[in-house]
Design an enzyme around this catalytic site. Structure first.
Site, short mmCIF file in Angstrom:
data_model
loop_
_atom_site.label_atom_id
_atom_site.label_comp_id
_atom_site.label_asym_id
_atom_site.label_seq_id
_atom_site.Cartn_x
_atom_site.Cartn_y
_atom_site.Cartn_z
N GLY A 40 0.87 -1.19 0.00
CA GLY A 40 0.00 0.00 0.00
C GLY A 40 0.90 1.22 0.00
N ASN A 44 3.64 1.89 2.82
CA ASN A 44 5.05 1.75 2.41
C ASN A 44 5.83 3.02 2.75
OD1 ASN A 44 4.25 -0.66 1.25
ND2 ASN A 44 4.23 0.11 -0.85
N ASN A 185 5.49 9.46 -11.46
CA ASN A 185 6.39 8.69 -12.32
C ASN A 185 6.08 9.08 -13.76
OD1 ASN A 185 4.16 7.21 -13.12
ND2 ASN A 185 4.72 5.35 -12.04
N GLY A 225 12.29 5.80 -13.14
CA GLY A 225 12.75 4.42 -12.96
C GLY A 225 14.27 4.34 -12.98
N ASP A 249 13.41 -6.11 -7.70
CA ASP A 249 11.97 -5.83 -7.66
C ASP A 249 11.78 -4.33 -7.43
OD1 ASP A 249 9.29 -5.61 -7.09
OD2 ASP A 249 9.27 -7.03 -5.41
N ALA A 252 7.40 -0.39 -5.10
CA ALA A 252 7.55 0.57 -4.00
C ALA A 252 8.84 1.38 -4.06
CB ALA A 252 7.44 -0.12 -2.63
N ALA A 253 9.53 1.35 -5.20
CA ALA A 253 10.71 2.22 -5.36
C ALA A 253 10.26 3.68 -5.22
CB ALA A 253 11.36 2.01 -6.71
N GLY A 254 9.11 3.98 -5.80
CA GLY A 254 8.58 5.34 -5.71
C GLY A 254 8.24 5.70 -4.27
N ASP A 255 7.75 4.74 -3.52
CA ASP A 255 7.40 5.01 -2.11
C ASP A 255 8.67 5.21 -1.28
OD1 ASP A 255 4.73 4.64 -2.78
OD2 ASP A 255 4.86 2.48 -2.44
P1 ATP Z 1 6.25 2.29 -7.57
O1 ATP Z 1 4.91 2.75 -8.10
O2 ATP Z 1 6.51 0.83 -7.82
O3 ATP Z 1 6.46 2.66 -6.14
P2 ATP Z 1 7.32 4.41 -9.29
O4 ATP Z 1 6.87 4.04 -10.67
O5 ATP Z 1 6.57 5.48 -8.59
O6 ATP Z 1 7.40 3.09 -8.37
P3 ATP Z 1 10.04 4.48 -10.26
O7 ATP Z 1 10.21 5.54 -11.27
O8 ATP Z 1 9.96 3.07 -10.73
O9 ATP Z 1 8.83 4.86 -9.29
O10 ATP Z 1 11.23 4.55 -9.23
C1 ATP Z 1 11.40 5.60 -8.31
C2 ATP Z 1 12.87 5.92 -8.19
O11 ATP Z 1 13.57 4.74 -7.76
C3 ATP Z 1 13.56 6.28 -9.51
O12 ATP Z 1 13.37 7.64 -9.84
C4 ATP Z 1 15.01 5.93 -9.21
O13 ATP Z 1 15.63 6.94 -8.44
C5 ATP Z 1 14.84 4.67 -8.34
N1 ATP Z 1 14.91 3.47 -9.18
C6 ATP Z 1 13.88 2.82 -9.78
N2 ATP Z 1 14.34 1.76 -10.50
C7 ATP Z 1 15.67 1.74 -10.33
C8 ATP Z 1 16.73 0.90 -10.80
N3 ATP Z 1 16.49 -0.16 -11.61
N4 ATP Z 1 18.00 1.17 -10.42
C9 ATP Z 1 18.26 2.23 -9.59
N5 ATP Z 1 17.32 3.06 -9.11
C10 ATP Z 1 16.04 2.83 -9.48
O1 RIB Z 2 3.78 1.59 -4.77
C1 RIB Z 2 3.71 0.20 -4.59
C2 RIB Z 2 2.41 -0.17 -3.97
O2 RIB Z 2 1.36 0.10 -4.88
C3 RIB Z 2 2.26 -1.65 -3.63
O3 RIB Z 2 2.74 -1.97 -2.35
C4 RIB Z 2 0.77 -1.90 -3.81
O4 RIB Z 2 0.10 -2.18 -2.62
C5 RIB Z 2 0.22 -0.65 -4.51
O5 RIB Z 2 -0.49 0.13 -3.63
#
Ligand code: ATP
Ligand code: RIB
Length: 315
Positions: A40, A44, A185, A225, A249, A252-255
């Site tokens: 979530g 997260n 993103n 990303g 994986d 949650a990189a964005g979180d």
């Molecule tokens: P999510 O919705 O899954 O939480 P997101 O789509 O909001 O993610 P991303 O753009 O995928 O966010 O990733 C957020 C940040 O994480 C990127 O701007 C970057 O700094 C870092 N990141 C993501 N993927 C990678 C990667 N493969 N290697 C290094 N850093 C990464």
């Molecule tokens: O940002 C990643 C999250 O998006 C996941 O943990 C999932 O629960 C969705 O909310």
């Protein structure tokens, strides 16, 4: 340590399948593995802040099912003060169905459940938490009228707010004008700008950021990303490349990024320093499976940054 960070948002159980690739419409493929994780976007981000060692409180909702009790316990165990997370009668908890492919990229379907019942009244009841916060983190997995109510209350109290506009949807300028940081993103940035702008790339990020800034937020950080983050405010901008890591994986990189950004800003960092710190938090999260289990501690981030400064890599 100062004031707490308040997170208002979703709490989900993530049902995660790993596959070699994301299936196409109408296609059946074999998965390699199935796991459940606590997730979530709201939860997260709250756990991300707690791991980094900053006091954090959360407002949200879980269902009155087995998942709900586990999700709430997980927040407590992670150090998130979750008294304002309510159990919602006769309602299932939020779930996310996630497919992660071999390069660590994902696709996600979220079913809101109890998150969809978070109301403006829930925020009104906890206005003291809003007013006393040093900074607020929120996303769009709760109803928009609730997020709108929160953003207005934060602006009235002068509390800075970071909005993660995920899942993607168009937003009124009225709301965006009250936001200190907007952190879309690529997909979210493109939808906020109007579909005609197409995919966001490091090359066109500058013009996308400019058009987002015109809608009102003070700062924009477009998450690209593995290509990094494009940060912009009205007088400065920069592309911060991603740290080089072995991606397992990206869920949650964005979180993780938003948690890192919030903690770093609370410690008095400049926007650029905060974006760099947040990128390190996010990069570390990508090297681990799952949403909440992937959030690094402050010590792990500082060790990682030292290795990176010496020209090392984490691949
Ligand atoms: P999510 O919705 O899954 O939480 P997101 O789509 O909001 O993610 P991303 O753009 O995928 O966010 O990733 C957020 C940040 O994480 C990127 O701007 C970057 O700094 C870092 N990141 C993501 N993927 C990678 C990667 N493969 N290697 C290094 N850093 C990464
Ligand atoms: O940002 C990643 C999250 O998006 C996941 O943990 C999932 O629960 C969705 O909310």
């Amino acid at each position: 340590m100062g004031k707490h960070i308040l997170v208002v948002g979703s709490i989900n159980l993530d049902l995660v399948v790993s596959t070699n690739r994301i299936p196409q419409v109408g296609e059946t493929i074999k998965g390699n593995n199935f796991q459940t994780f606590f997730g979530g976007k709201g939860a997260n981000q709250a756990v991300g802040v707690a791991r980094l060692g900053h006091p954090v409180r959360m407002i949200g909702r879980v269902g009155d099912d087995e998942f709900g009790h586990r999700l709430r316990r997980a927040l407590d165990q992670a150090g998130v003060q979750a008294e304002a997370v309510r159990v919602t009668p006769r309602t299932p908890s939020g779930v996310a169905l996630i497919t992660v492919e071999s390069q660590g990229r994902n696709s996600i379907v979220v079913v809101s459940g109890a998150n969809g019942k978070l109301t403006p009244r829930d925020i009104e009841r906890k206005l003291a938490l809003v007013r006393s916060a040093g900074l607020i983190l929120t996303q769009l997995e709760a109803p928009l009228e609730t997020v709108d109510y929160l953003i207005t209350a934060a602006a009235r109290s002068g509390v800075p707010l970071i909005l993660d506009p995920a899942p993607a949807q168009k937003l009124p300028s009225d709301l965006l004008k009250k936001v200190r940081w907007l952190t879309p993103n690529e997909t979210e940035a493109s939808i906020l700008c109007g579909a005609s702008s197409g995919a966001v790339t490091p090359e066109n990020a500058r013009s996308v950021a400019e058009s987002l800034l015109k809608k009102g937020p003070e700062n924009v950080a477009i998450k690209l990303g593995s290509r990094g983050v494009y940060w912009a405010t009205d007088h400065a901008r920069a592309l911060i490349p991603a740290f080089k890591v072995r991606a397992v994986d990206s869920t949650a990189a964005g979180d993780a990024f938003n948690a890192g950004l919030a903690v770093s800003l609370m410690r008095g960092a400049t926007p650029l320093e905060a974006v760099r710190f947040a990128s390190a938090v996010a990069a570390l999260s990508v090297t681990r499976a799952g949403a909440q289990p992937s959030m690094p501690t402050a010590r792990e981030v500082s060790r990682f940054l030292k290795v990176m400064e010496k020209g090392g890599n984490n691949t």
